[in-house]
Design an enzyme around this catalytic site. Structure first.
Site, PDB file in Angstrom:
ATOM      1  N   HIS A 192       0.828  -1.201   0.000  1.00  0.00           N
ATOM      2  CA  HIS A 192       0.000   0.000   0.000  1.00  0.00           C
ATOM      3  C   HIS A 192       0.865   1.255   0.000  1.00  0.00           C
ATOM      4  CE1 HIS A 192      -3.785  -2.053   0.142  1.00  0.00           C
ATOM      5  NE2 HIS A 192      -3.176  -2.947   0.898  1.00  0.00           N
ATOM      6  N   ARG A 291     -12.557   1.776  -6.810  1.00  0.00           N
ATOM      7  CA  ARG A 291     -12.516   1.025  -5.546  1.00  0.00           C
ATOM      8  C   ARG A 291     -13.613   1.578  -4.638  1.00  0.00           C
ATOM      9  NH1 ARG A 291      -6.460   1.319  -6.313  1.00  0.00           N
ATOM     10  NH2 ARG A 291      -5.664  -0.810  -6.185  1.00  0.00           N
ATOM     11  N   ASP A 440      -2.855  -8.444  -5.994  1.00  0.00           N
ATOM     12  CA  ASP A 440      -3.209  -9.671  -5.282  1.00  0.00           C
ATOM     13  C   ASP A 440      -2.781 -10.909  -6.061  1.00  0.00           C
ATOM     14  OD1 ASP A 440      -4.302  -9.140  -2.721  1.00  0.00           O
ATOM     15  OD2 ASP A 440      -5.967  -8.128  -3.712  1.00  0.00           O
ATOM     16  N   CYS A 487      -5.707  -3.939 -13.824  1.00  0.00           N
ATOM     17  CA  CYS A 487      -5.943  -2.747 -13.002  1.00  0.00           C
ATOM     18  C   CYS A 487      -5.058  -2.707 -11.761  1.00  0.00           C
ATOM     19  CB  CYS A 487      -7.407  -2.625 -12.618  1.00  0.00           C
ATOM     20  SG  CYS A 487      -7.965  -3.975 -11.567  1.00  0.00           S
TER      21      CYS A 487
HETATM   22  C1  PEP Z   1      -5.126  -5.718  -7.104  1.00  0.00           C
HETATM   23  O1  PEP Z   1      -5.141  -6.588  -6.213  1.00  0.00           O
HETATM   24  O2  PEP Z   1      -4.288  -5.689  -8.031  1.00  0.00           O
HETATM   25  C2  PEP Z   1      -6.119  -4.640  -7.099  1.00  0.00           C
HETATM   26  C3  PEP Z   1      -6.209  -3.802  -8.108  1.00  0.00           C
HETATM   27  O3  PEP Z   1      -6.900  -4.538  -5.990  1.00  0.00           O
HETATM   28  P1  PEP Z   1      -6.397  -3.894  -4.593  1.00  0.00           P
HETATM   29  O4  PEP Z   1      -5.029  -3.340  -4.786  1.00  0.00           O
HETATM   30  O5  PEP Z   1      -7.413  -2.867  -4.244  1.00  0.00           O
HETATM   31  O6  PEP Z   1      -6.432  -5.109  -3.704  1.00  0.00           O
HETATM   32 MG    MG Z   2      -6.890  -6.786  -4.968  1.00  0.00          MG
END
Ligand code: PEP
Ligand code: MG
Length: 562
Positions: A192, A291, A440, A487
């Site tokens: 993050h 999101r 993820d 994404c």
């Molecule tokens: C991801 O996991 O790539 C994604 C876009 O979702 P987040 O980062 O919000 O988990």
């Molecule tokens: Mg994700």
């Protein structure tokens, strides 16, 4: 004589080349142990007086720091200095030294807890100031124990912040006008911290092992957020080249394509309604990932349908006539919700999260789909809906059916789990599209927690295993004639974006400010070149090799400054 140049290598997560002085983030202050007491014959009065000296030093430091900056930061520092000067905390801490014989740093810690509690009980403005007490407490403990003050140090000119690791909240509070770049020993490219740095447009190099030990306050460094390098003592020519690039403003003409005209939609990731307008102004062709969690996080009750409709409409209205992909609630693990009590899970990342939450609390999904449909009816954006963390064909079928019940016909899935990538064919026989969440997908492919900086080498979307799963998803999409987008953060890296396009991805969604760089590189590459480079990355045996072989195949990078 010129000082010896040295290059530290990490992973670049936000493009940009900047030069500046190093400011080192001090280590966080830990709670002094509760049992710490002064020896019986200690000078208790003298120890208590040390707190007053520390308090004067902290107040003066805060006032000086305030005088170096402007605007909101100045107001915050001035308010903190005023609270530090207040006698309540000092008197309480002194009493604990004199009567309970606590060591001064422990006395300060306990007195701060008591004062914060009083502030919270009074409520209103004072409750909001309880956080400042923790800041003052840490500064006092640092002064009493001879350590540097915690937090981002104040500095009169813009600087490069070097830290062993940086919490996402600390990154979110950074001012891009003052922080030229971030360099961390830890934090992975999909952490993050990296996402926040990218969204704020602060060039960053993470997983730069040894950086905080090798770089010292005041050193001049050249940070290259594309190549993932930090050059200590850059030459005059390198500094000049970086300045020339910084002066170049790149824009996007609103139509992503390769040099030979192959269309690639370039979309924006939007995290809250406030982010929609700037993304639209940046010329994004639409929103590839909205999101929706912002509506649900930090609340004690779920939002009402009406509240959701209002929030979603803000985003849809900024993109009238354009595509907006709304992701349904992605909660759990790194995004916990106050109002859902998930069973004690030993491994929340593998627990009830993403679409699995909707399976457990179906009414949440029903309300959200109703709100999305109502917002769609009231606006002119083309609304697509997708579910996070889909693992099976059955989950896909269920989600698509729930969407259809609300008149939401363009329902898709996020591919974030290897099973979804491998089953992309049958999944895309049901879903209208797939969007690969590489953050993820990397975490689950490599079995590496995306929040752990120490696993940054594994948490790298350049890992050939991750790229092979992207290829598998695209093959499933081709089989069913369904579009596959990306994404995750990977889409915002111009070099990796070329590989993704070469693998068959037809849209890329990223932080809006990354779009011009991605568009510029794509416009210099033919589709066949992208496909050839993608094949080289797929057969590489490591993430580093994949990155190196593709960069070597793109001589355009130097000219574009990427
Ligand atoms: C991801 O996991 O790539 C994604 C876009 O979702 P987040 O980062 O919000 O988990
Ligand atoms: Mg994700």
């Amino acid at each position: 004589m010129a000082e010896a140049q040295r290059t530290i290598t990490g992973i670049g997560v936000c493009p940009g080349r900047v030069v500046g002085p190093v400011v080192v983030m001090p280590e966080a202050i830990e709670e002094p142990s509760p049992g710490l007491r002064l020896p019986p014959r200690a000078d208790h009065q003298g120890e208590a007086d040390r707190i007053a000296v520390a308090r004067d030093q902290v107040t003066a430091d805060l006032q000086r720091a305030a005088s170096l900056v402007e605007g909101e930061t100045r107001e915050v520092l001035e308010a903190t200095a005023t609270i530090a000067a207040d006698p309540t905390l000092l008197e309480d801490a002194r009493r604990r030294v004199l009567e309970e014989h606590l060591v001064p740093e422990r006395a300060v810690w306990e007195a701060a807890a008591a004062v914060a509690e009083q502030f919270e009980a009074i409520g209103g403005y004072l409750a909001e100031r309880a956080r400042d007490i923790a800041d003052i407490r840490d500064r006092l403990v640092a002064a009493l124990t001879g350590r540097p003050a915690p937090g981002v140090p104040e500095h009169p000119e813009p600087f490069v912040l070097v830290a062993p690791d940086l919490a996402p909240s600390a990154t979110a509070a950074l001012d891009p006008e003052r922080v030229l770049a971030i360099v961390t020993d830890g934090a992975g490219p999909t952490s993050h911290t990296a996402i926040v740095a990218n969204a704020k447009g602060i060039p960053a190099v993470v997983a730069a092992t040894g950086a905080s030990a090798a770089l010292h306050a005041g050193d001049t460094v050249l940070v290259d957020g594309s190549a993932g390098t930090v050059v200590l003592h850059p030459t005059a020519a390198q500094i000049e080249a970086a300045a020339a690039l910084a002066d170049r403003v790149r824009t996007f003409d609103g139509r992503g394509r390769t040099r030979d005209g192959h269309r690639v939609q370039l979309l924006a990731n939007v995290g809250d309604p406030a982010g929609a307008e700037p993304a639209a102004r940046a010329g994004a062709e639409g929103v590839g990932l909205f999101r929706s969690e912002f509506c649900f996080l930090d609340r004690d009750q779920p939002p009402t349908v009406a509240e959701q409709v209002a929030a979603y409409r803000t985003v849809l209205s900024a993109f009238g006539g354009r595509k907006v992909v709304v992701r349904t609630l992605d909660s759990g693990a790194d995004k916990p919700l106050n109002f859902l009590s998930v069973d004690d899970e030993e491994n929340p990342a593998l627990g009830v999260r993403g679409l699995r939450t909707a399976g457990r609390w179906p009414e949440l999904l029903e309300d959200q789909l109703a709100a999305i449909a109502a917002a769609r009816d009231a606006e002119s954006a083309e609304v697509w809906v997708m579910a996070p963390m889909v693992s099976t064909v059955a989950e896909t079928e269920w989600f698509v059916a729930r969407c259809a019940a609300h008149g939401l016909d363009v329902a898709g899935v996020m591919v974030e789990v290897p099973s979804a990538a491998l089953l992309a064919g049958p999944i895309l026989a049901r879903a209208r599209f797939a969007s690969i969440g590489t953050n993820d997908l990397t975490q689950y492919t490599m079995a590496a927690d995306r929040l752990l900086g120490s696993l940054a080498e594994l948490s790298d979307p350049w890992q050939p295993a991750v790229l092979q799963l992207v290829a598998a998803t695209c093959a499933g999409g081709a089989q069913q004639d369904r579009p596959v987008g990306v994404c995750g953060e990977a889409a915002s890296n111009p070099v990796l974006a070329v590989v993704l396009v070469g693998l068959g991805v037809s849209s890329l969604s990223m932080t809006a400010r990354a779009i011009p760089d991605v568009a510029a590189l794509l416009a210099e590459v033919d589709l066949a070149d992208a496909q050839r480079l993608a094949q080289l990355a797929l057969v590489a045996e490591s993430a580093a090799d994949a990155r190196a072989v593709v960069r070597a195949g793109l001589p355009q990078l130097a000219e574009l400054g990427l």
